[in-house]
Design a protein around this motif. Structure first.
Motif, PDB file in Angstrom:
ATOM      1  N   LEU A 150      -6.738   7.405   1.571  1.00 27.30           N
ATOM      2  CA  LEU A 150      -7.432   6.129   1.691  1.00 27.30           C
ATOM      3  C   LEU A 150      -6.500   4.945   1.417  1.00 27.30           C
ATOM      4  O   LEU A 150      -6.650   3.871   2.011  1.00 27.30           O
ATOM      5  CB  LEU A 150      -8.629   6.096   0.747  1.00 27.30           C
ATOM      6  N   ILE A 151      -5.540   5.136   0.522  1.00 26.58           N
ATOM      7  CA  ILE A 151      -4.539   4.085   0.278  1.00 26.58           C
ATOM      8  C   ILE A 151      -3.659   3.911   1.518  1.00 26.58           C
ATOM      9  O   ILE A 151      -3.363   2.798   1.945  1.00 26.58           O
ATOM     10  CB  ILE A 151      -3.668   4.431  -0.945  1.00 26.58           C
ATOM     11  N   ARG A 190     -13.014   0.480   1.165  1.00 29.15           N
ATOM     12  CA  ARG A 190     -12.666   1.792   1.724  1.00 29.15           C
ATOM     13  C   ARG A 190     -13.467   2.918   1.072  1.00 29.15           C
ATOM     14  O   ARG A 190     -13.469   4.045   1.572  1.00 29.15           O
ATOM     15  CB  ARG A 190     -11.159   2.049   1.569  1.00 29.15           C
ATOM     16  N   VAL A 191     -14.114   2.620  -0.049  1.00 21.84           N
ATOM     17  CA  VAL A 191     -14.987   3.571  -0.736  1.00 21.84           C
ATOM     18  C   VAL A 191     -16.257   2.824  -1.129  1.00 21.84           C
ATOM     19  O   VAL A 191     -16.188   1.662  -1.551  1.00 21.84           O
ATOM     20  CB  VAL A 191     -14.309   4.150  -2.001  1.00 21.84           C
ATOM     21  N   ILE A 236      -7.707   9.983  -2.367  1.00 21.27           N
ATOM     22  CA  ILE A 236      -7.304   8.616  -2.698  1.00 21.27           C
ATOM     23  C   ILE A 236      -6.000   8.249  -2.006  1.00 21.27           C
ATOM     24  O   ILE A 236      -5.846   7.126  -1.492  1.00 21.27           O
ATOM     25  CB  ILE A 236      -7.184   8.459  -4.227  1.00 21.27           C
ATOM     26  N   SER A 244       0.830  -1.200   0.000  1.00 25.47           N
ATOM     27  CA  SER A 244       0.000   0.000   0.000  1.00 25.47           C
ATOM     28  C   SER A 244       0.867   1.254   0.000  1.00 25.47           C
ATOM     29  O   SER A 244       0.565   2.232  -0.688  1.00 25.47           O
ATOM     30  CB  SER A 244      -0.933   0.014   1.221  1.00 25.47           C
ATOM     31  N   LEU A 253     -10.183   0.708  -4.425  1.00 26.85           N
ATOM     32  CA  LEU A 253     -10.597   1.093  -3.072  1.00 26.85           C
ATOM     33  C   LEU A 253     -11.974   0.522  -2.738  1.00 26.85           C
ATOM     34  O   LEU A 253     -12.239   0.173  -1.582  1.00 26.85           O
ATOM     35  CB  LEU A 253     -10.597   2.619  -2.932  1.00 26.85           C
ATOM     36  N   HIS A 258      -9.063   7.434   7.125  1.00 27.63           N
ATOM     37  CA  HIS A 258     -10.266   7.041   6.384  1.00 27.63           C
ATOM     38  C   HIS A 258     -11.286   8.186   6.362  1.00 27.63           C
ATOM     39  O   HIS A 258     -11.814   8.530   5.302  1.00 27.63           O
ATOM     40  CB  HIS A 258     -10.897   5.802   7.002  1.00 27.63           C
TER      41      HIS A 258
END
Length: 198
Positions: free
Chosen positions: A150-151, A100-101, A147, A45, A95, A164
């Protein structure tokens, strides 16, 4: 159809200058990002985030060089947004894959991008180029930040705070700007194409 093909032939005759080469590099980085993040671990990641950020930075770099050196071309105006969309949409889909999305947010983003791409394609077929508005550029910047956060949620940097929540809030802001800029594309298309009776 013949107008679209004629437009693409004209674009293809332009030389592959430095800004366009940088754009192509951005596109070539996308598969490496996907390979790393399709099965994320903390280390993968982190590497995926680095590649994503580097690819995003090339977006600013190619545009700056093109404007500074007078190398703005039709090829660049068409290729640059395609590279941006491939990068962002690939990341969003991955994601969604790791929860996560939400799929709804990804669908809304994809729907906007497809609509704008369609408008640009029709305009290109009429020999016109609809350039990105500043709102669209701000949208892209927010998407990159969202993004990236979130990664990084799956890495040791996640201990620094709620990445997050920060990523999701930023993504929602980018979604609002995305639809505002989408409206600007529609208005520009109407003025340049529809209102002129083309």
């Amino acid at each position: 159809m013949h107008r679209v093909l004629a437009a693409w032939r004209a674009v293809g005759q332009e030389s592959l200058n430095l800004p366009n080469f940088i754009t192509l590099v951005r596109i070539l980085l996308i598969p490496f990002f996907i390979i790393l993040f399709i099965t994320p671990t903390p280390d993968r990641s982190m590497s995926a985030a680095v590649i994503f950020v580097v690819a995003a930075v090339t977006d600013m770099l190619d545009g700056y060089i093109a404007r500074r050196t007078g190398q703005v071309t039709k090829l660049g105006k068409l290729l640059d947004p395609i590279a941006d969309k491939l990068l962002v949409l690939s990341a969003l889909i991955l994601l969604v894959n790791v929860d996560r999305v939400s799929a709804l947010v990804a669908i809304l983003v994809i729907a906007r991008e497809v609509a704008v791409t369609g408008i640009r394609a029709i305009a290109a077929g009429e020999g016109m180029i609809i350039s990105a508005e500043n709102t669209g550029k701000y949208k892209m910047a927010l998407q990159v930040v969202a993004i990236t956060l979130l990664i990084l949620e799956g890495t040791d940097l996640g201990e620094l705070g709620n990445l997050h929540l920060a990523g999701i809030v930023t993504l929602y802001l980018s979604l609002v700007l995305g639809y505002v800029s989408g409206g600007q594309y529609v208005w520009s298309f109407w003025r340049q194409v529809v209102a002129k009776g083309l």
